[in-house]
Design an enzyme around this catalytic site. Structure first.
Site, mmCIF file in Angstrom:
data_model
loop_
_atom_site.group_PDB
_atom_site.id
_atom_site.type_symbol
_atom_site.label_atom_id
_atom_site.label_comp_id
_atom_site.label_asym_id
_atom_site.label_seq_id
_atom_site.Cartn_x
_atom_site.Cartn_y
_atom_site.Cartn_z
ATOM 1 N N LYS A 188 0.840 -1.195 0.000
ATOM 2 C CA LYS A 188 0.000 0.000 0.000
ATOM 3 C C LYS A 188 0.877 1.247 0.000
ATOM 4 O O LYS A 188 1.877 1.316 0.727
ATOM 5 C CB LYS A 188 -0.920 -0.012 1.220
ATOM 6 C CG LYS A 188 -1.922 1.151 1.253
ATOM 7 C CD LYS A 188 -2.872 0.993 2.418
ATOM 8 C CE LYS A 188 -3.846 2.163 2.515
ATOM 9 N NZ LYS A 188 -4.788 2.023 3.651
ATOM 10 N N SER A 230 -9.194 3.198 2.578
ATOM 11 C CA SER A 230 -8.097 3.717 1.779
ATOM 12 C C SER A 230 -7.253 2.623 1.129
ATOM 13 O O SER A 230 -6.349 2.919 0.347
ATOM 14 C CB SER A 230 -7.198 4.611 2.639
ATOM 15 O OG SER A 230 -6.619 3.885 3.706
ATOM 16 N N SER A 243 -10.423 1.056 6.608
ATOM 17 C CA SER A 243 -9.677 0.976 5.359
ATOM 18 C C SER A 243 -9.229 -0.424 4.968
ATOM 19 O O SER A 243 -8.748 -0.632 3.858
ATOM 20 C CB SER A 243 -8.457 1.900 5.428
ATOM 21 O OG SER A 243 -8.858 3.250 5.480
#
Length: 474
Positions: free
Chosen positions: A81, A156, A180
């Protein structure tokens, strides 16, 4: 041999171990699929060159041949990520301020993923600095949902969720403050797991003590794959004082055989609005737990949920103002911050010390209320999102079921309870809307009951067929 990109992590590792696949075979297959589908969904960013990845894959094959292969992920392509640093790989945090930043160090979990033998191919897309549950930013643009390219992949960890659904990676890391790891799992029909706070360490930056809302964790196409990555990520590291030693998680059928009571939180006694069909789909999924021997019943927590929201937003804004203040106070950089970050910083700068103490007291009372509920119930279940995947061209849903959303994150209020208590939560698929859009729910466990939550999650997975469905990207 099946297409390597279609295999579970467990099956892929077995094929590598028995020699029916080489690491180079695997890498070539994934790169071809990425070339074919990533331009449509924009899940992976900052990809390393094909030549460097093939060279590393060949080196991994050589290690296997000479008996020096090591680690639970040897030869597996992994994307990190874009909020975690990986040495030598572009790390933008989704911000134009870092559009060309290449760190010379790894975050702790990245160190562990590398040490486990994985090949880091690049990054997964994320909203700017992780703010908002819709993965778009001015550096790389919008990540689209593989199930419907006009829809959001969530956030996210939206790039991670979309990459998993599109079979561009086998497992993915993520992070979770406000859902997220859970919202993108629900939006993409994959599995996400928010571990107990402290199980997965991270480099803390300037503040290693106050901000205990967010955690790193795994995502995958199955619960078993999620457990494999979690065990790589987990365990004490002296650089993170909140981290703790944690024995490896092993899925335990005996936990499921005991059954137990599951409390259905639903809309929290009418407090939360939901898009039509979300609650009904979740409630239908709960029938699977009945068949597994659990009793499921509605439960309402005796707590002022609006007060919990106040405490949540107070703490979130306060921590954001602390971490982002240098950017905000620099006129040359403030203009590069998205409106949602400016909102958080401005809100945070108005907060007084007494507000922080009171917010922490509310958080403590919330934990105590949940502890009381867990005297009766073994697990809790709530939706993982209040809407189905929404239009990818809008920043966030402004209204749900006729109710105006007064902030950019109010539409995700359903996820804040476990975050405030630091509880383990598995995000699992509940099925699809009549329009083919995925939805999912949170299976919430007692403090540090990560193994129990994941064992029950695996039993749910085995009793359903949702994770076997694939989006049609051709």
């Amino acid at each position: 041999m099946s297409d390597p990109t279609s295999l579970s992590l467990t099956s892929l590792l077995k094929a590598l171990d028995d020699g029916s696949l080489s690491v180079e075979d695997v890498m070539v297959s994934f790169l071809e699929r990425i070339d074919r589908f990533n331009p449509k969904i924009n899940a992976l960013v900052g990809l390393r060159s094909r030549d460097s990845l093939i060279a590393e894959a060949r080196a991994k094959d050589a290690q296997r041949r000479d008996g020096t292969a090591r680690g639970a992920l040897h030869g597996v392509p992994v994307a990190i990520k874009d909020l975690s640093e990986a040495k030598g790989i572009l790390c933008t945090y989704g911000s134009p301020l870092f559009h060309d930043y290449v760190p010379d160090f790894d975050d702790i979990q990245v160190e562990r993923i590398r040490a486990a033998g994985a090949i880091i191919i690049g990054k997964t897309n994320t909203p700017e600095w992780g703010f908002g549950s819709h993965s778009y930013n001015p550096v790389f643009g919008v990540t689209r949902n593989p199930w419907d390219l006009s829809r959001s992949a969530g956030g996210s960890s939206g790039g991670a969720g979309a990459a998993l659904a599109a079979r561009l990676v086998t497992v993915a890391d993520g992070s979770d403050m406000m859902g997220s790891l859970r919202n993108p799992a629900a939006f993409n029909n994959v599995v996400g797991f928010r571990p107990s706070f402290g199980r997965v360490p991270t480099l803390p930056g300037r503040d290693a003590y106050l901000n205990q809302l967010a955690t790193l964790g795994p995502m995958g196409r199955s619960v078993e794959d999620v457990v494999t990555l979690l065990n790589v990520q987990s365990g004490f590291d002296p650089r993170d004082p909140s981290s703790f030693e944690s024995p490896a998680v092993a899925l335990d059928p005996a936990i499921v055989a005991k059954g137990g009571r599951i409390g259905w939180l639903g809309d929290f006694g009418g407090h939360l609005p939901f898009e039509a069909g979300v609650l009904e789909l979740n409630e239908k999924a709960l029938g699977v737990f009945d068949k597994l021997g659990f009793s499921v019943e509605p439960v309402r927590i005796d707590f002022d949920m609006e007060r919990l929201w106040w405490a949540w937003t107070t703490l979130r804004s306060y921590f954001t103002a602390g971490s982002m203040r240098d950017f905000y106070e620099d006129p040359g950089r403030r203009g590069s911050l998205k409106p949602e970050i400016l909102y958080e910083v401005r809100s945070g700068l108005r907060i007084q010390a007494a507000d922080i103490y009171e917010a922490s007291a509310v958080r403590t009372a919330w934990y105590q209320a949940l502890a009381k509920i867990f005297e009766t119930f073994d697990y809790l279940v709530a939706p993982a999102a209040q809407v189905f995947p929404f239009d990818a061209e809008i920043p966030w849903p402004r209204e749900i079921a006729g109710k105006h959303m007064d902030t950019y994150h109010r539409w995700m209020e359903v996820v804040i309870g476990p975050s405030m208590a630091g509880l383990p939560v598995a995000a699992l698929p509940a099925g699809f809307s009549p329009h083919g859009l995925p939805s999912g729910f949170q299976l919430i466990g007692k403090p540090r009951a990560d193994q129990s939550v994941l064992s029950v999650a695996a039993a749910y997975e085995a009793a359903t067929e949702w994770l076997g469905r694939l989006p049609l990207l051709d």
